[in-house]
Motif scaffolding. Sequence first.
Motif, PDB file in Angstrom:
ATOM      1  N   GLN A 196      17.807  10.317  -2.232  1.00 37.88           N
ATOM      2  CA  GLN A 196      17.065   9.847  -2.309  1.00 37.88           C
ATOM      3  C   GLN A 196      16.733   8.096  -1.984  1.00 37.88           C
ATOM      4  N   THR A 197      15.838   7.351  -1.376  1.00 33.13           N
ATOM      5  CA  THR A 197      15.482   6.770  -0.996  1.00 33.13           C
ATOM      6  C   THR A 197      14.079   5.778  -0.978  1.00 33.13           C
ATOM      7  N   ARG A 198      14.681   5.319  -1.398  1.00 29.44           N
ATOM      8  CA  ARG A 198      13.181   3.734  -1.810  1.00 29.44           C
ATOM      9  C   ARG A 198      13.122   2.597  -0.853  1.00 29.44           C
ATOM     10  N   VAL A 199      11.816   2.437  -0.735  1.00 24.95           N
ATOM     11  CA  VAL A 199      11.890   0.722   0.234  1.00 24.95           C
ATOM     12  C   VAL A 199      11.233  -0.516  -0.967  1.00 24.95           C
ATOM     13  N   GLY A 200      12.152  -1.686  -1.087  1.00 24.98           N
ATOM     14  CA  GLY A 200      11.669  -2.657  -1.761  1.00 24.98           C
ATOM     15  C   GLY A 200      11.438  -3.177  -0.128  1.00 24.98           C
ATOM     16  N   LEU A 201       9.226  -4.122   0.092  1.00 23.36           N
ATOM     17  CA  LEU A 201       9.151  -5.026   0.741  1.00 23.36           C
ATOM     18  C   LEU A 201       8.771  -6.009  -0.277  1.00 23.36           C
ATOM     19  N   CYS A 202       8.582  -7.226   0.554  1.00 20.44           N
ATOM     20  CA  CYS A 202       8.815  -8.616  -0.114  1.00 20.44           C
ATOM     21  C   CYS A 202       6.858  -8.513   0.158  1.00 20.44           C
ATOM     22  N   TYR A 203       6.557  -9.141  -1.483  1.00 20.37           N
ATOM     23  CA  TYR A 203       5.207 -10.053  -1.104  1.00 20.37           C
ATOM     24  C   TYR A 203       4.570 -11.318  -2.140  1.00 20.37           C
ATOM     25  N   VAL A 204       3.873 -11.518  -1.661  1.00 22.02           N
ATOM     26  CA  VAL A 204       3.247 -12.931  -2.273  1.00 22.02           C
ATOM     27  C   VAL A 204       2.377 -12.708  -2.598  1.00 22.02           C
ATOM     28  N   LYS A 205       1.963 -12.953  -4.050  1.00 21.52           N
ATOM     29  CA  LYS A 205       1.159 -13.374  -5.283  1.00 21.52           C
ATOM     30  C   LYS A 205       0.264 -14.517  -4.680  1.00 21.52           C
ATOM     31  N   SER A 206      -0.812 -14.624  -4.809  1.00 24.59           N
ATOM     32  CA  SER A 206      -1.448 -15.770  -4.792  1.00 24.59           C
ATOM     33  C   SER A 206      -2.815 -15.846  -4.865  1.00 24.59           C
ATOM     34  N   ILE A 207      -4.021 -17.389  -5.454  1.00 20.76           N
ATOM     35  CA  ILE A 207      -5.328 -16.647  -5.529  1.00 20.76           C
ATOM     36  C   ILE A 207      -5.445 -17.728  -3.902  1.00 20.76           C
TER      37      ILE A 207
END
Length: 423
Positions: A196-207
């Motif tokens: 099984q595979t799982r992808v993790g992507l880079c995200y930014v949280k900001s207003i």
Amino acid sequence: MLKEVLAICFWAICPLLLSAYEAPEDKEDIFASRACPAFLVFDTAAFIADMTIELPCHCKPEETHSVVWYYQKQIGSMNTKVLTDFKGTKLVESSKVGRGSDLNSRFSIRLFSLLIFMVQKADSGHYICGTASGEFFYGYDLDVQEVHQVLFPLNVKQRTQVQEVKPDRIKTEMFQVFTSYWSWSKCDRCDIQGEQTRVGLCYVKSIYLHVRYQHESDAAASCGSSAVPQQFGLSGSSYGAELEVRNCHTICPPKPTTSPERRALLKFLEYVDRASSGVTIQFHNHPTDSDLVLTCPGAKPQYAVAWDKGSAPLYRSHYMEGLNKTSRIFIDTGHHLHFRPVQLEDKGSYFCWLQGELAAEIRLGVYLRLGRLRQISDPESVYALQVILACYIGIAAMFLFTVLVRFIWQISKEDTFAAINRT
């Protein structure tokens, strides 16, 4: 009398046959039910490199029967690519699509949707669905992230090394960087050990994200999205995607039974019932000493894909790209099987699993290419050019040396004659 009866039956049945080919009036037109926005906004989409992705054109006028896609790295840039496949007449063979090839040779438009084969980080940017006359209907902000780490949780040593190399999450007053994971895929094989595979992507949280870009969350966007202000300093940073792999085991669903009489007849006729098995058989011939990429038919980014050579599974724990720098056969993050290059011993049957079920069989034939035309980039061509250049430099040096010696000898001879004349 018989002819009259047949004629009456024909005229009675004919309207029923014709009505079977009429388009249903109550079928909903998705383009008529969704109006295009008055102000062009962009849906943000994030994927990992080497995937084959699809960007649907969600809205268009009913009178528009063909679309053209436009690509811009940055909005307002004068460098714009027009992506058109000449109304569906352009064909793309996935086995000839390479990472280094241009975007113009890796896309196709099908039912108004843009398909990009083996998408690369350089393909990130803005994609706009419109017409050749300059009308714009729908837009995407595509962020393609390269996989920096492949994590196998059962390997404790590798997991510790990944945690040491992986940078910590950044959290400031203006933004926060985190990893957003997809759900675990289905087990890519059944009745035998799978993965099984799982992808993790880079995200930014900001207003402070740009309001022109629509996100899954109002306060989060992928790290490479144009919605992230450049003042954050995340463009060109070391943050990227992750890929996790773990072992799994599941049971295959029951197959439809075939009567003994049918099996005996098929065996006697030596016929392979492909319809009952559900496995598509493809034939492919390829020359030696050249690269090849095999793609599983019908694969999508979220699907679980696995490869077998004959009865031998090609597990990612042994054939994942990057694990062995000298590996000639490997599986990339987009589930493609690479051969660099193809050799005679690679011929055989390769089976492709899709969502835990056997989906296709690719029978690969390898042949020697005799008298092929050498390319200027081939190692043999480069070596030959180097030898020719060295010989030319050597001959030129000998010629100049001979001229110089003759010139010096001529001057010394004239000086000798002048000295004799003076005496």
